[in-house]
Design a protein around this motif. Structure first.
Motif, PDB file in Angstrom:
ATOM      1  N   ILE A   1      21.253 -14.268  37.864  1.00 49.98           N
ATOM      2  CA  ILE A   1      21.751 -13.059  37.200  1.00 49.98           C
ATOM      3  C   ILE A   1      22.938 -13.377  36.295  1.00 49.98           C
ATOM      4  CG2 ILE A   1      22.683 -10.742  37.538  1.00 49.98           C
ATOM      5  CD1 ILE A   1      19.834 -10.961  38.406  1.00 49.98           C
ATOM      6  N   PHE A   2      23.991 -13.898  36.870  1.00 46.61           N
ATOM      7  CA  PHE A   2      25.242 -14.101  36.135  1.00 46.61           C
ATOM      8  C   PHE A   2      25.445 -15.546  35.667  1.00 46.61           C
ATOM      9  CE2 PHE A   2      26.011 -10.639  39.201  1.00 46.61           C
ATOM     10  CZ  PHE A   2      26.329  -9.619  38.318  1.00 46.61           C
ATOM     11  N   GLY A   3      24.562 -16.434  36.050  1.00 46.34           N
ATOM     12  CA  GLY A   3      24.780 -17.835  35.737  1.00 46.34           C
ATOM     13  C   GLY A   3      25.606 -18.477  36.847  1.00 46.34           C
ATOM     14  N   PRO A   4      26.197 -19.641  36.609  1.00 47.95           N
ATOM     15  CA  PRO A   4      26.223 -20.393  35.349  1.00 47.95           C
ATOM     16  C   PRO A   4      24.975 -21.248  35.169  1.00 47.95           C
ATOM     17  CG  PRO A   4      27.479 -21.560  37.000  1.00 47.95           C
ATOM     18  CD  PRO A   4      26.996 -20.304  37.658  1.00 47.95           C
ATOM     19  N   TRP A   5      24.802 -21.734  33.942  1.00 47.68           N
ATOM     20  CA  TRP A   5      23.708 -22.672  33.705  1.00 47.68           C
ATOM     21  C   TRP A   5      24.036 -24.016  34.341  1.00 47.68           C
ATOM     22  CZ3 TRP A   5      24.144 -27.384  31.163  1.00 47.68           C
ATOM     23  CH2 TRP A   5      22.939 -28.084  30.996  1.00 47.68           C
ATOM     24  N   ILE A   6      23.047 -24.592  34.993  1.00 43.59           N
ATOM     25  CA  ILE A   6      23.143 -25.963  35.495  1.00 43.59           C
ATOM     26  C   ILE A   6      21.852 -26.674  35.138  1.00 43.59           C
ATOM     27  CG2 ILE A   6      24.734 -25.459  37.394  1.00 43.59           C
ATOM     28  CD1 ILE A   6      22.337 -25.448  39.277  1.00 43.59           C
ATOM     29  N   SER A   7      21.924 -27.972  34.978  1.00 47.44           N
ATOM     30  CA  SER A   7      20.727 -28.742  34.658  1.00 47.44           C
ATOM     31  C   SER A   7      19.854 -28.883  35.901  1.00 47.44           C
ATOM     32  CB  SER A   7      21.110 -30.123  34.124  1.00 47.44           C
ATOM     33  OG  SER A   7      21.726 -30.891  35.140  1.00 47.44           O
ATOM     34  N   PHE A   8      18.618 -29.316  35.682  1.00 55.42           N
ATOM     35  CA  PHE A   8      17.693 -29.475  36.804  1.00 55.42           C
ATOM     36  C   PHE A   8      18.175 -30.566  37.757  1.00 55.42           C
ATOM     37  CE2 PHE A   8      13.863 -31.103  38.876  1.00 55.42           C
ATOM     38  CZ  PHE A   8      13.306 -29.919  39.344  1.00 55.42           C
ATOM     39  N   GLN A   9      18.768 -31.638  37.211  1.00 63.86           N
ATOM     40  CA  GLN A   9      19.276 -32.697  38.074  1.00 63.86           C
ATOM     41  C   GLN A   9      20.424 -32.187  38.948  1.00 63.86           C
ATOM     42  OE1 GLN A   9      18.733 -32.931  34.868  1.00 63.86           O
ATOM     43  NE2 GLN A   9      17.440 -34.694  34.445  1.00 63.86           N
TER      44      GLN A   9
ATOM     45  N   ARG B   1      19.197  -8.871  29.213  1.00 63.67           N
ATOM     46  CA  ARG B   1      19.532  -9.917  28.244  1.00 63.67           C
ATOM     47  C   ARG B   1      20.329 -11.050  28.879  1.00 63.67           C
ATOM     48  NH1 ARG B   1      22.165  -7.759  22.993  1.00 63.67           N
ATOM     49  NH2 ARG B   1      19.976  -7.384  22.468  1.00 63.67           N
ATOM     50  N   GLY B   2      21.254 -10.733  29.776  1.00 65.11           N
ATOM     51  CA  GLY B   2      22.043 -11.789  30.412  1.00 65.11           C
ATOM     52  C   GLY B   2      21.184 -12.746  31.216  1.00 65.11           C
ATOM     53  N   ALA B   3      20.280 -12.195  32.025  1.00 65.21           N
ATOM     54  CA  ALA B   3      19.378 -13.050  32.797  1.00 65.21           C
ATOM     55  C   ALA B   3      18.437 -13.827  31.882  1.00 65.21           C
ATOM     56  CB  ALA B   3      18.579 -12.203  33.783  1.00 65.21           C
ATOM     57  N   GLN B   4      18.026 -13.195  30.769  1.00 64.91           N
ATOM     58  CA  GLN B   4      17.152 -13.884  29.825  1.00 64.91           C
ATOM     59  C   GLN B   4      17.875 -15.057  29.161  1.00 64.91           C
ATOM     60  OE1 GLN B   4      13.886 -13.482  29.056  1.00 64.91           O
ATOM     61  NE2 GLN B   4      14.086 -15.215  27.653  1.00 64.91           N
ATOM     62  N   ILE B   5      19.161 -14.903  28.896  1.00 65.61           N
ATOM     63  CA  ILE B   5      19.935 -16.006  28.308  1.00 65.61           C
ATOM     64  C   ILE B   5      19.977 -17.193  29.272  1.00 65.61           C
ATOM     65  CG2 ILE B   5      22.245 -16.716  27.593  1.00 65.61           C
ATOM     66  CD1 ILE B   5      22.658 -13.894  26.506  1.00 65.61           C
ATOM     67  N   ILE B   6      20.264 -16.912  30.549  1.00 64.38           N
ATOM     68  CA  ILE B   6      20.307 -17.990  31.544  1.00 64.38           C
ATOM     69  C   ILE B   6      18.943 -18.665  31.657  1.00 64.38           C
ATOM     70  CG2 ILE B   6      20.718 -18.523  33.970  1.00 64.38           C
ATOM     71  CD1 ILE B   6      23.223 -17.836  32.428  1.00 64.38           C
ATOM     72  N   LEU B   7      17.878 -17.864  31.700  1.00 65.56           N
ATOM     73  CA  LEU B   7      16.528 -18.431  31.794  1.00 65.56           C
ATOM     74  C   LEU B   7      16.206 -19.279  30.564  1.00 65.56           C
ATOM     75  CD1 LEU B   7      13.407 -16.644  33.137  1.00 65.56           C
ATOM     76  CD2 LEU B   7      13.240 -17.849  30.977  1.00 65.56           C
ATOM     77  N   SER B   8      16.574 -18.786  29.381  1.00 64.89           N
ATOM     78  CA  SER B   8      16.294 -19.531  28.146  1.00 64.89           C
ATOM     79  C   SER B   8      17.026 -20.869  28.133  1.00 64.89           C
ATOM     80  CB  SER B   8      16.707 -18.697  26.934  1.00 64.89           C
ATOM     81  OG  SER B   8      16.016 -17.466  26.902  1.00 64.89           O
ATOM     82  N   MET B   9      18.281 -20.858  28.549  1.00 63.49           N
ATOM     83  CA  MET B   9      19.037 -22.111  28.587  1.00 63.49           C
ATOM     84  C   MET B   9      18.417 -23.100  29.569  1.00 63.49           C
ATOM     85  SD  MET B   9      22.866 -20.474  28.499  1.00 63.49           S
ATOM     86  CE  MET B   9      23.693 -22.021  28.780  1.00 63.49           C
ATOM     87  N   LYS B  10      17.965 -22.596  30.701  1.00 64.91           N
ATOM     88  CA  LYS B  10      17.358 -23.486  31.698  1.00 64.91           C
ATOM     89  C   LYS B  10      16.085 -24.133  31.167  1.00 64.91           C
ATOM     90  CE  LYS B  10      19.049 -21.274  35.946  1.00 64.91           C
ATOM     91  NZ  LYS B  10      18.645 -20.558  37.177  1.00 64.91           N
ATOM     92  N   VAL B  11      15.182 -23.331  30.621  1.00 66.61           N
ATOM     93  CA  VAL B  11      13.883 -23.885  30.218  1.00 66.61           C
ATOM     94  C   VAL B  11      14.013 -24.765  28.979  1.00 66.61           C
ATOM     95  CG1 VAL B  11      12.584 -22.018  31.289  1.00 66.61           C
ATOM     96  CG2 VAL B  11      13.319 -21.776  28.918  1.00 66.61           C
ATOM     97  N   ILE B  12      14.894 -24.403  28.041  1.00 68.10           N
ATOM     98  CA  ILE B  12      15.074 -25.250  26.854  1.00 68.10           C
ATOM     99  C   ILE B  12      15.695 -26.585  27.251  1.00 68.10           C
ATOM    100  CG2 ILE B  12      16.311 -25.474  24.675  1.00 68.10           C
ATOM    101  CD1 ILE B  12      15.989 -22.474  24.281  1.00 68.10           C
ATOM    102  N   GLY B  13      16.719 -26.538  28.101  1.00 60.50           N
ATOM    103  CA  GLY B  13      17.309 -27.790  28.579  1.00 60.50           C
ATOM    104  C   GLY B  13      16.309 -28.642  29.333  1.00 60.50           C
ATOM    105  N   LEU B  14      15.486 -27.992  30.161  1.00 62.90           N
ATOM    106  CA  LEU B  14      14.457 -28.726  30.896  1.00 62.90           C
ATOM    107  C   LEU B  14      13.454 -29.368  29.943  1.00 62.90           C
ATOM    108  CD1 LEU B  14      13.277 -29.384  33.710  1.00 62.90           C
ATOM    109  CD2 LEU B  14      11.980 -27.260  33.560  1.00 62.90           C
ATOM    110  N   GLY B  15      13.072 -28.634  28.895  1.00 62.41           N
ATOM    111  CA  GLY B  15      12.125 -29.183  27.924  1.00 62.41           C
ATOM    112  C   GLY B  15      12.671 -30.398  27.197  1.00 62.41           C
ATOM    113  N   PHE B  16      13.926 -30.341  26.777  1.00 57.23           N
ATOM    114  CA  PHE B  16      14.513 -31.485  26.074  1.00 57.23           C
ATOM    115  C   PHE B  16      14.750 -32.663  27.016  1.00 57.23           C
ATOM    116  CE2 PHE B  16      15.580 -28.421  22.697  1.00 57.23           C
ATOM    117  CZ  PHE B  16      15.210 -29.173  21.593  1.00 57.23           C
ATOM    118  N   ASP B  17      15.052 -32.392  28.279  1.00 58.23           N
ATOM    119  CA  ASP B  17      15.190 -33.488  29.245  1.00 58.23           C
ATOM    120  C   ASP B  17      13.854 -34.195  29.458  1.00 58.23           C
ATOM    121  OD1 ASP B  17      17.864 -33.061  29.578  1.00 58.23           O
ATOM    122  OD2 ASP B  17      17.658 -31.838  31.386  1.00 58.23           O
ATOM    123  N   ILE B  18      12.772 -33.433  29.499  1.00 50.37           N
ATOM    124  CA  ILE B  18      11.447 -34.044  29.633  1.00 50.37           C
ATOM    125  C   ILE B  18      11.097 -34.819  28.365  1.00 50.37           C
ATOM    126  CG2 ILE B  18       8.984 -33.535  29.880  1.00 50.37           C
ATOM    127  CD1 ILE B  18       9.762 -31.152  31.630  1.00 50.37           C
TER     128      ILE B  18
END
Length: 682
Positions: free
Chosen positions: A410-418, A369-386
């Motif tokens: 694994i542990f994060g933190p979330w960072i944007s693609f830029q 679940r922790g890795a899934q949260i990080i992945l979800s934040m990355k892809v959602i942020g990437l989608g809204f940036d696009i």
């Protein structure tokens, strides 16, 4: 001999020797009358086109002035004489003609944006003719007509009209200087001749008035020629400056195009674009410290290896999610780019629901679940940036490297693609600096200390035999320190991956334990609990929902946070309660701050805030301390159910959460309800 004689007589036959002095004198006169005219005919034509709109505006102003003037004179003639006169009638006719010309110019302006030059010249000369008629009509002579009863007239009649017309000809009417001078001389000269012809024997002082008239006429001509020359000089200078500026800009653009073609001839297009953007944005002395050719494959492969070591075959769920999101981004970028963010967010929610309820075992899903949260934040942020046009759709290698970056997979933190791309522009010496090593060691030591306190020291300090609220505080604090442990491990892995301080907005600071353990308010707890997640929720949820109301934005933010953590009643209940608590506290303290004009808001005021009573005031300090103690009380209540029981491996159910709160009598909820009621009563 014959040829020589023919050569000698040929110039005389063509009139060469006789016409050359005349041509020189003619050119000299033109040069004196138009001293600022360009020698190049092409340049002169460009200048005439440049001032064409200005000339039309000046002519419209001239027409407007004469419309008002002739209408006023016609009305005054009728008002004072109480009868139709030829002067009033002529002024009225001229007024109508000027109005017609004005309407004609407006018609060309609105229909064709401008009048053709041929038509414009005709209109100019027609207007000039009627201006001359206006001046001639005021000459001191009797028209000898029944409709023109002018019993007495003097040599001063018509002087102001002539002065006015001559001045307008020089200053506003777009005429050649030669024609303007001719009009400026002939009209006053005609008036002088009329004065001489119409003089009477009884008027012995007529010559004094005549001299005064001549002085006025000469003065207005001198002033008009001066204004005409100054205006032409200024206009031509502006034209030359504008032309030089445009030429320089065009030359710079051509040079830039040459440089860009040269750059594209030696580098791939995407690398050349990055180099060009970097040269534009950075200082000159730091332009070439960046590595532009990146190899993302080792980064993504390293992240996949780390995932496989941690989760084994459960990594397949993360791979399926990442691949599906990229397909969605491809489809939305092709058809509807503005919907990329919403489409990805909906897919992530459905994916989490399906996996948690139907596909994946509870224990296995809870482990990833922790890795899934990080992945979800990355892809959602990437989608809204696009969707917002901040960035284009990245390539597959860039996308995989960003999603499966070993430093935060694994542990994060979330960072944007830029921010992720900025990692590879960091100088290697910076990553191996003393500051970087200090950060790694500091985060590692803090993570070990937090883990030790969470598992050992807390239970040793506060034993099980203590009061239930003390035990609740111990259990909640143990959970918080386990969270700090994960956050400091996240800081360590991020720093080791090359995200050095200052590369992203929050650096590599993931949490601030002191602000959580000794908070000013629950708002401060929420902000400092997980800085990257707070930044993500603020950017992609709160700011988007803020136009629909602050309360709705706060609730949607906590709903999004709970959905990211999965369909877990315990987490959802805690997060939604925390959102409600923080909103009630924020609004209540804002109202108190406004009533008492004191620094009592949930967030600490800036140093130069307008409040009368500052934070250092004793009563204000005690009040803020009381609110801080109340926040600690709420934290103990909300964090109570995160214990080390057997259910922790697969997630807590609803009965566990309600039982824990029931043991404490739901006191925290009652307190926040009372706070809200008191807030409404204040």
């Amino acid at each position: 001999m014959q040829n020589n004689s023919a050569d000698e007589t040929d110039p005389e036959m063509e009139g060469g020797p006789e016409t050359k002095p005349l041509t020189k004198r003619k050119n000299l006169m033109k040069r004196r009358l138009s001293p600022y005219k360009f020698k190049s005919e092409e340049l002169e034509k460009l200048y005439q086109r440049y001032i064409y709109n200005l000339q039309q505006s000046a002519l419209r102003y001239t027409l407007g002035v004469f419309i008002i003037l002739t209408a006023t004179l016609s009305a005054l003639e009728f008002a004072y004489i109480r009868d139709f006169t030829i002067y009033g009638l002529c002024h009225g006719i001229m007024c109508l003609i000027f109005i017609a010309m004005f309407i004609l110019m407006l018609f060309f302006l609105f229909k064709y944006d401008c009048m053709r030059e041929v038509h414009f010249r005709v209109v100019v000369h027609v207007i000039l003719f009627f201006m001359v008629c206006f001046a001639v009509l005021s000459f001191p002579f009797d028209l000898d007509h029944p409709l023109a009863p002018r019993p007495t007239y003097t040599h001063a009649d018509g002087v102001w009209q002539i002065v006015f017309v001559v001045f307008i000809i020089y200053s506003l009417v777009p005429l050649r200087t030669l024609l303007a001078v001719i009009c400026g001389v002939i009209i006053p000269a005609s008036h002088v001749v009329v004065c001489i012809v119409t003089k009477t024997e009884n008027d012995s002082d007529w010559w004094r008035q005549l001299v005064a008239n001549i002085i006025l006429f000469v003065s207005v001509n001198v002033a008009g020629i001066f204004i005409n020359n100054v205006t032409q000089r200024a206009q031509r200078k502006t034209f030359v400056d504008t032309r030089n500026c445009i030429a320089a800009r065009k030359e710079i653009q051509q040079e830039n195009e040459k440089l860009e073609r040269l750059l594209l001839s030696v580098l791939p297009q995407h690398v050349a674009s990055e180099v060009k953007d970097d040269i534009t944005m950075r200082d000159n002395e730091r332009q070439f410290h960046k590595i532009y050719i990146h190899h993302y494959e080792p980064v993504s492969m390293g992240g996949l290896v780390v995932l496989q070591m941690f989760f084994g075959y459960n990594i397949v769920y993360l791979l399926v999610c990442a691949a599906s999101v990229y397909v969605i981004l491809l489809l939305t970028s092709w058809k509807c780019q503005n919907g990329s963010g919403v489409a990805v967010a909906v897919f992530i929610f459905l994916f989490i629901v399906i996996c948690e309820l139907f596909l994946v075992e509870e224990k296995a899903w809870h482990s990833v679940r922790g890795a899934q949260i990080i992945l979800s934040m990355k892809v959602i942020g990437l989608g809204f940036d696009i969707s917002s046009g901040v960035m284009p759709l990245p390539s597959v290698t860039d996308y995989m490297a960003y999603i499966f970056n070993a430093g935060n997979v694994i542990f994060g933190p979330w960072i944007s693609f830029q921010d992720f791309k900025s990692i590879y522009s960091t100088n290697v010496s910076k990553c191996l600096s003393l500051e970087w090593m200090t950060k790694v060691m500091k985060s590692s030591v803090f993570s070990i200390l937090c883990l030790s306190f969470s598992t050992c020291f807390g239970s040793w300090i506060i034993l099980d035999g203590n009061y239930k609220w003390v035990r609740a505080y111990r259990d909640a604090q143990s959970f918080r320190f386990s969270h700090y442990f994960v956050c400091f491990v996240s800081e360590t892995t991020a720093a080791l991956a090359g995200i050095s301080p200052g590369d992203i907005e929050y650096g590599v600071t993931v949490t601030r334990p002191l602000s959580v353990e000794l908070p000013r308010s629950l708002v401060e707890v929420v902000t400092n609990w997980n800085l990257p997640m707070h930044n993500w929720l603020k950017t992609y949820v709160f700011k988007i929902a803020r136009p629909h109301g602050t309360f709705l934005a706060v609730i949607l933010t906590y709903i999004a946070s709970s959905l990211l953590h999965g369909l877990n009643f315990q987490l959802a209940a805690v997060l939604l309660s925390l959102g409600l608590y923080s909103y009630v506290e924020m609004t209540f303290r804002r109202k108190l701050s406004r009533i008492f004009d004191a620094c009592l808001e949930a967030r600490s005021c800036r140093e130069n805030c307008p409040h009368t009573y500052k934070n250092n005031h004793p009563y204000i300090w005690i009040t803020n301390l009381a609110f801080g103690c109340l926040a600690i009380f709420h934290l103990a209540y909300l964090g109570l159910m995160f214990d080390s029981s057997v259910e922790a491996e697969k997630g807590y159910n609803m009965s566990h959460t309600l039982q824990k709160w029931s043991d404490l009598g739901f006191l925290s909820h009652w307190v926040i309800l009372g706070t809200y009621i008191f807030h409404l009563m204040v």
